[in-house]
Scaffold this active site. Structure first.
Site, PDB file in Angstrom:
ATOM      1  N   CYS A  55       0.877  -1.077   0.060  1.00 14.54           N
ATOM      2  CA  CYS A  55       0.055   0.009   0.032  1.00 14.54           C
ATOM      3  C   CYS A  55       1.140   1.038  -0.306  1.00 14.54           C
ATOM      4  O   CYS A  55       1.960   0.935   1.254  1.00 14.54           O
ATOM      5  CB  CYS A  55      -0.916  -0.095   1.304  1.00 14.54           C
ATOM      6  SG  CYS A  55      -2.129   1.333   1.231  1.00 14.54           S
ATOM      7  N   LEU A  56       0.318   2.438  -1.209  1.00 17.17           N
ATOM      8  CA  LEU A  56       1.152   3.187  -1.023  1.00 17.17           C
ATOM      9  C   LEU A  56       1.147   4.100   1.029  1.00 17.17           C
ATOM     10  O   LEU A  56       2.228   4.888   0.729  1.00 17.17           O
ATOM     11  CB  LEU A  56       0.675   4.399  -2.189  1.00 17.17           C
ATOM     12  CG  LEU A  56       0.778   3.204  -3.564  1.00 17.17           C
ATOM     13  CD1 LEU A  56       0.901   5.068  -4.101  1.00 17.17           C
ATOM     14  CD2 LEU A  56       2.471   3.713  -3.962  1.00 17.17           C
ATOM     15  N   GLU A  71      -8.696  -0.837  -3.000  1.00 10.10           N
ATOM     16  CA  GLU A  71      -9.014   0.718  -2.422  1.00 10.10           C
ATOM     17  C   GLU A  71     -11.000   0.620  -2.110  1.00 10.10           C
ATOM     18  O   GLU A  71     -10.826   1.925  -0.806  1.00 10.10           O
ATOM     19  CB  GLU A  71      -8.892   0.925  -3.541  1.00 10.10           C
ATOM     20  CG  GLU A  71      -7.592   0.919  -4.583  1.00 10.10           C
ATOM     21  CD  GLU A  71      -6.617   1.346  -4.230  1.00 10.10           C
ATOM     22  OE1 GLU A  71      -7.019   2.168  -3.484  1.00 10.10           O
ATOM     23  OE2 GLU A  71      -4.559   0.687  -4.032  1.00 10.10           O
ATOM     24  N   HIS A  95      -9.887   1.027   1.760  1.00 10.38           N
ATOM     25  CA  HIS A  95     -10.065   2.220   1.332  1.00 10.38           C
ATOM     26  C   HIS A  95     -10.639   2.915   2.456  1.00 10.38           C
ATOM     27  O   HIS A  95     -11.066   4.498   3.014  1.00 10.38           O
ATOM     28  CB  HIS A  95      -8.924   3.153   1.135  1.00 10.38           C
ATOM     29  CG  HIS A  95      -7.386   2.312   1.038  1.00 10.38           C
ATOM     30  ND1 HIS A  95      -6.533   2.529   2.877  1.00 10.38           N
ATOM     31  CD2 HIS A  95      -6.450   1.305  -0.095  1.00 10.38           C
ATOM     32  CE1 HIS A  95      -5.414   2.408   2.013  1.00 10.38           C
ATOM     33  NE2 HIS A  95      -5.663   2.256   1.376  1.00 10.38           N
TER      34      HIS A  95
HETATM   35 NI    NI Z   1      -3.336   0.889  -0.362  1.00  7.97          NI
END
Ligand code: NI
Length: 172
Positions: free
Chosen positions: A90-91, A133, A136
């Site tokens: 994950c970024l 995503e 998130h």
């Molecule tokens: Ni992520």
């Protein structure tokens, strides 16, 4: 277009519920364009708006498989089938990669940037990314989806490599 700062895992915003998008206007489009640029700059395959500190239910994905960018606004998973294991990163959690459990196939309903409603069925790695995503947007991180009994890592990575290679061949 501009890149935006990606918030990191200690930031409590990542645990917040994002809000439903009701205005499909230039402000939203600018956010989406910036998210795509940020995703590419950080070499990610997906990014949710909360990761650039915007609590909108918006997601961008580019699996680098030739299909280009997918934008999911107000995405909701309406059906899940099967399970699969994948190594995720994950970024917002740089340098950490762990095995997760995800559904093999999902049905997702979402709006596009113009507010048009879509229903799509996806499977395999695309389903993993959509789930990651969409999580998130609900304040959930992949760290909450870890397989408590992870497989042998090399074997799993090899399987993922083969699957992606097969996918590329299909597209020929
Ligand atoms: Ni992520």
């Amino acid at each position: 277009m501009a890149t935006r700062n990606v918030v990191k895992k200690e930031d409590p915003i990542l645990r917040k519920q994002s809000r439903v998008v009701t205005k499909f206007d230039e402000r939203l489009w600018e956010l989406l364009d910036d998210m795509v640029e940020t995703m590419y700059a950080d070499e990610g395959v997906g990014l949710a708006a909360v990761q650039v500190a915007s609590l909108k239910r918006a997601v961008v994905i580019d699996l680098q498989d030739g299909d280009g960018v997918t934008e999911l606004i107000n995405p909701v998973i309406t059906k899940e089938e099967g399970i699969q294991y994948e190594i995720e990163g994950c970024l917002s959690i740089p340098g950490e990669y762990y095995e997760t459990i995800r559904p093999e196939k999902i049905t997702v309903e979402y709006d596009d940037r113009y507010g048009e409603h879509h229903v799509e069925e996806v499977e395999g790695f695309r389903a993993v990314c959509y789930c990651h995503e969409i999580d998130h947007t609900n304040g959930i991180l992949f760290l909450d989806r870890l397989n408590p009994e992870p497989h042998d890592r090399e074997e799993l990575e090899e399987r993922a490599r083969i699957r992606r290679a097969e996918k590329n061949n299909e597209r020929g």
